[in-house]
Design a protein around this motif. Sequence first.
Motif, PDB file in Angstrom:
ATOM      1  N   UNK A  97      22.055  13.214  -0.853  1.00  0.00           N
ATOM      2  CA  UNK A  97      20.926  14.479  -0.841  1.00  0.00           C
ATOM      3  C   UNK A  97      19.675  14.852  -1.664  1.00  0.00           C
ATOM      4  N   UNK A  98      20.651  14.459  -2.701  1.00  0.00           N
ATOM      5  CA  UNK A  98      19.278  14.169  -3.946  1.00  0.00           C
ATOM      6  C   UNK A  98      19.225  12.932  -4.814  1.00  0.00           C
ATOM      7  N   UNK A  99      18.238  12.883  -5.388  1.00  0.00           N
ATOM      8  CA  UNK A  99      17.798  12.140  -6.435  1.00  0.00           C
ATOM      9  C   UNK A  99      16.594  11.925  -7.512  1.00  0.00           C
ATOM     10  N   UNK A 100      16.546  12.160  -8.747  1.00  0.00           N
ATOM     11  CA  UNK A 100      15.826  12.438  -9.573  1.00  0.00           C
ATOM     12  C   UNK A 100      15.539  11.114 -10.748  1.00  0.00           C
ATOM     13  N   UNK A 101      15.021  10.355 -10.485  1.00  0.00           N
ATOM     14  CA  UNK A 101      14.577   9.242 -11.363  1.00  0.00           C
ATOM     15  C   UNK A 101      14.893   9.508 -12.540  1.00  0.00           C
ATOM     16  N   UNK A 102      14.369   8.612 -13.586  1.00  0.00           N
ATOM     17  CA  UNK A 102      14.649   9.380 -15.035  1.00  0.00           C
ATOM     18  C   UNK A 102      12.881   8.350 -15.596  1.00  0.00           C
ATOM     19  N   UNK A 103      11.887   8.975 -15.988  1.00  0.00           N
ATOM     20  CA  UNK A 103      10.723   8.199 -16.178  1.00  0.00           C
ATOM     21  C   UNK A 103      10.016   9.079 -17.020  1.00  0.00           C
ATOM     22  N   UNK A 104      10.043   8.395 -17.931  1.00  0.00           N
ATOM     23  CA  UNK A 104       8.939   8.981 -18.969  1.00  0.00           C
ATOM     24  C   UNK A 104       7.310   9.442 -19.194  1.00  0.00           C
ATOM     25  N   UNK A 105       7.658  10.894 -18.771  1.00  0.00           N
ATOM     26  CA  UNK A 105       5.430  11.122 -18.392  1.00  0.00           C
ATOM     27  C   UNK A 105       4.573  10.821 -19.300  1.00  0.00           C
ATOM     28  N   UNK A 106       3.712  10.923 -18.438  1.00  0.00           N
ATOM     29  CA  UNK A 106       2.260   9.872 -19.611  1.00  0.00           C
ATOM     30  C   UNK A 106       1.609  11.278 -18.915  1.00  0.00           C
ATOM     31  N   UNK A 107       0.918  11.996 -20.219  1.00  0.00           N
ATOM     32  CA  UNK A 107      -0.050  12.911 -19.336  1.00  0.00           C
ATOM     33  C   UNK A 107      -1.498  11.987 -19.860  1.00  0.00           C
ATOM     34  N   UNK A 108      -2.783  12.195 -18.198  1.00  0.00           N
ATOM     35  CA  UNK A 108      -4.079  11.375 -18.456  1.00  0.00           C
ATOM     36  C   UNK A 108      -4.640  12.172 -19.635  1.00  0.00           C
ATOM     37  N   UNK A 109      -6.193  10.948 -19.660  1.00  0.00           N
ATOM     38  CA  UNK A 109      -6.603  11.090 -21.373  1.00  0.00           C
ATOM     39  C   UNK A 109      -7.620  12.320 -21.000  1.00  0.00           C
ATOM     40  N   UNK A 110      -8.453  11.398 -19.651  1.00  0.00           N
ATOM     41  CA  UNK A 110      -9.774  12.633 -19.108  1.00  0.00           C
ATOM     42  C   UNK A 110      -9.617  12.861 -17.930  1.00  0.00           C
ATOM     43  N   UNK A 111     -10.680  13.214 -16.904  1.00  0.00           N
ATOM     44  CA  UNK A 111     -10.641  13.438 -15.776  1.00  0.00           C
ATOM     45  C   UNK A 111     -10.323  12.182 -14.563  1.00  0.00           C
ATOM     46  N   UNK A 112     -10.869  10.406 -14.889  1.00  0.00           N
ATOM     47  CA  UNK A 112     -10.585   9.738 -14.163  1.00  0.00           C
ATOM     48  C   UNK A 112      -9.420   8.959 -14.283  1.00  0.00           C
ATOM     49  N   UNK A 113      -8.555   9.510 -15.247  1.00  0.00           N
ATOM     50  CA  UNK A 113      -7.958   7.999 -15.804  1.00  0.00           C
ATOM     51  C   UNK A 113      -5.856   9.025 -14.800  1.00  0.00           C
ATOM     52  N   UNK A 114      -6.253   9.356 -13.761  1.00  0.00           N
ATOM     53  CA  UNK A 114      -4.494   9.979 -13.097  1.00  0.00           C
ATOM     54  C   UNK A 114      -3.960   8.751 -12.728  1.00  0.00           C
TER      55      UNK A 114
END
Length: 241
Positions: A8-25
């Motif tokens: 019923x639920x799944x959560x993948x382990x992924x390291x978060x990365x924040x974008x540096x600019x407005x265009x690189x999401x």
Amino acid sequence: MGGMQAMESVMLEVDHVQQRHTWDCGLACIMMVLPLQVRAEFSDALYSICQEEGFDKSTWSIDLAYLLQRFGVKHRYLTITLGVDLGFSSERFYDHVLHKDTQRVLDRFQEAEQRGVVVEQGAASIPDLLSHLRQYGPIILLTNAHLLACLRCARAVPHLRSCLPCSPPYQGHYVLLVGYDTVKGHVYYRNPSFKSRICSITFGKLDVARRSYGTDEDIIFIYTSTGNSSSSSNSSGSCNG
């Protein structure tokens, strides 16, 4: 949803990365699915790689697919438009880039097969997305940020209507889907516009954001597992982020 009752639920382990600019999401989403060493190499050479790939500061989903191929990440890019919808010129978001990007993007679509980039024309349903998350890995999804209404963000900051406030009717924004909860009817995703946060959205609102005109319903499925993902599950339906 077929065999969804068993998980019923799944959560993948992924390291978060924040974008540096407005265009690189989109590039930040790519980094989230890369192995740590490869991610560091990509981050260090980000601007030179962008120039080598030819997109500079204007990334399309086909560019992300080429990057995944470049870094050896198994993927499948699904879109309803194989090329460029010239009707996007009516959208302010696209108006300033169509004239310079159209031919480059068309060429990339045309050369995709011989370059080993997997591109298919079609659309996916919410059950399709959940099935992939359960069995194979995360998903890079193009959305209209104006319609990306995160339940957790709304509770934390009530006046925040979306995960990336914007004034135009359409604002393209890539997020990484990392989990779901079928009891709550929620999908969980990492939004690169934030430093580190797992966002939550209902199935219905996610469909609205990802099917908005301008997205071409672009989806990039990432294959980190050959089946029966090793992601954590909880039969009680709770999902902590």
